[in-house]
Design a protein around this motif. Structure first.
Motif, PDB file in Angstrom:
ATOM      1  N   PHE A  76       0.852  -1.194   0.111  1.00  0.00           N
ATOM      2  CA  PHE A  76      -0.007   0.023   0.045  1.00  0.00           C
ATOM      3  C   PHE A  76       0.863   1.195  -0.349  1.00  0.00           C
ATOM      4  O   PHE A  76       0.736   2.226  -0.550  1.00  0.00           O
ATOM      5  N   LYS A  79       2.414   2.132  -3.304  1.00  0.00           N
ATOM      6  CA  LYS A  79       1.573   2.521  -4.225  1.00  0.00           C
ATOM      7  C   LYS A  79       1.313   3.831  -3.946  1.00  0.00           C
ATOM      8  O   LYS A  79       1.226   4.873  -4.841  1.00  0.00           O
ATOM      9  N   VAL A  80       1.328   4.357  -2.867  1.00  0.00           N
ATOM     10  CA  VAL A  80       1.133   5.993  -2.305  1.00  0.00           C
ATOM     11  C   VAL A  80       2.272   6.475  -2.789  1.00  0.00           C
ATOM     12  O   VAL A  80       2.121   7.660  -3.275  1.00  0.00           O
ATOM     13  N   ASP A 153      -3.550   8.122   5.407  1.00  0.00           N
ATOM     14  CA  ASP A 153      -4.036   6.949   6.000  1.00  0.00           C
ATOM     15  C   ASP A 153      -4.116   7.223   7.558  1.00  0.00           C
ATOM     16  O   ASP A 153      -4.886   7.364   8.067  1.00  0.00           O
ATOM     17  N   GLN A 297      -7.761  -0.034  -1.615  1.00  0.00           N
ATOM     18  CA  GLN A 297      -7.415   1.485  -0.907  1.00  0.00           C
ATOM     19  C   GLN A 297      -7.265   2.580  -1.826  1.00  0.00           C
ATOM     20  O   GLN A 297      -7.054   3.663  -1.587  1.00  0.00           O
ATOM     21  N   GLY A 299      -4.123   3.088  -3.260  1.00  0.00           N
ATOM     22  CA  GLY A 299      -3.015   3.939  -2.968  1.00  0.00           C
ATOM     23  C   GLY A 299      -2.318   4.890  -4.040  1.00  0.00           C
ATOM     24  O   GLY A 299      -2.137   5.859  -3.229  1.00  0.00           O
TER      25      GLY A 299
END
Length: 342
Positions: A76, A79-80, A153, A297, A299
């Motif tokens: 995650f 990916k952010v 987050d 989510q 990301g």
């Protein structure tokens, strides 16, 4: 190694002032095109590299963003990072990335180190230790010193800054409701996020779905731990001592542990055990058999939104008119092989 020239050395060799060299390298309209060309060609010949920290010293802008991630193993956060990089590159900003390793002291050290003229602002997700000990003063001190922060987050309501979150409560409510709609009546919950705000929100969403459907909470099939290792040690007992037909896992590692243990115990997935995990890495979608139904989510979108918020803050001239924003990124339930089709 080829030595690098300085502005002063270039100015001396070309018999011009340091100011003229600086303006020429920055395409100032005050300098003639012929002088710009001469300075740039000589600077390139002499391997001149600008000092990023010293650039735009007058307005203290480095065009560099500090990104602090809690850990590097979670897909995650990777990916952010990709989302932050994309927007930063579009806007002409550099990104310095550091890892707190869930440590409060390292988080504080990184903030102090980078806020001393190296970067213009931070994008970060709060470390597990900071959330566990409920210590957030270090963020407010950085903001009060004039360096903006965007949290994503994992956030704190005690810190007044821009924030990017996902709808953790609603996502968990929806995911648990999906399991109920499939006919699951004994839905276990597995979590190794005991110290994190996102874990609490997802747990509350799970409880709300049970309440909405008048399903009694069974504490025996709820496993709340603070580490992946602790969850791995305790998960088998849940399967051995209880009847379960559904599992909601709050993190990618929890999801993998649930799926592996279900297969080990001889469950037919999804025929007599349905599993939904809060994750959407390559592992969940391509590497597991059966593939895992997940709450995605998004990301990259979170990273993009955080970078846009920070850059907007950095480029806002009227500080008094700026209003902090909280952007909510909607999640998506991606159905795969670990759940039956409705």
């Amino acid at each position: 190694m080829k030595s690098k020239a300085t502005l002063k050395q270039i100015a001396k060799e070309l018999h011009v002032s340091v100011s003229t060299v600086s303006k020429a390298l920055n395409d100032s309209p005050e300098i003639s095109e012929s002088t710009k060309t001469k300075v740039k060609e000589y600077a390139k010949l002499k391997n001149y590299k600008p000092n990023i920290i010293g650039l735009n010293l007058k307005n203290r802008k480095t065009k560099t963003i500090g990104l602090i991630l809690p850990n590097i193993l979670n897909s995650f956060f990777a990916k952010v990072f990709s989302g932050v990089e994309k927007v930063a590159d579009e806007k002409g900003y550099n990104v310095i990335t550091c890892i707190s390793n869930e440590s409060l002291s390292k988080e504080i050290h990184t903030l102090d180190m980078l806020s001393n003229g190296t970067i213009d602002g931070f994008i970060l997700s709060v470390s597990e230790e900071a959330q566990k000990e409920h210590k957030f003063d270090h963020f407010n001190e950085i903001i009060n010193d004039g360096t903006p922060i965007v949290m994503f987050d994992r956030i704190s309501d005690e810190v007044h800054c821009d924030k990017v979150i996902v709808d953790d409560f609603d996502s968990a409510l929806h995911a648990t409701q999906h399991l109920i709609n499939l006919g699951c009546k004994n839905i276990a919950l597995f979590s190794s996020l005991g110290n994190l705000s996102v874990g609490k929100l997802r747990y509350d969403g799970y409880l709300k779905a049970l309440e909405n459907n008048k399903i009694a909470v069974n504490e025996n099939i709820i496993l709340l731990t603070e580490t992946e290792e602790d969850l791995d040690r305790k998960i088998e007992a849940i399967f051995d001592n209880n009847t379960i037909d559904g599992i909601f896992a709050l993190d990618e590692s929890d999801s993998v542990a649930a799926l592996k243990m279900g297969v080990k115990k001889g469950f037919k997935i999804p025929e007599n055990l349905s599993i939904i995990g809060f994750a959407d890495g390559i592992l969940a979608s391509r590497r597991l058999t059966p593939s895992l139904t997940t709450v995605s989510q998004h990301g990259p979108e979170i990273g993009e939104a955080a970078a846009r918020l920070l850059i907007a803050k950095l480029e806002t001239k009227e500080e008094d008119d700026y209003v902090y924003k909280t952007t909510v990124i909607k999640t998506e339930l991606r159905e795969r092989e670990s759940t039956r089709k409705l």
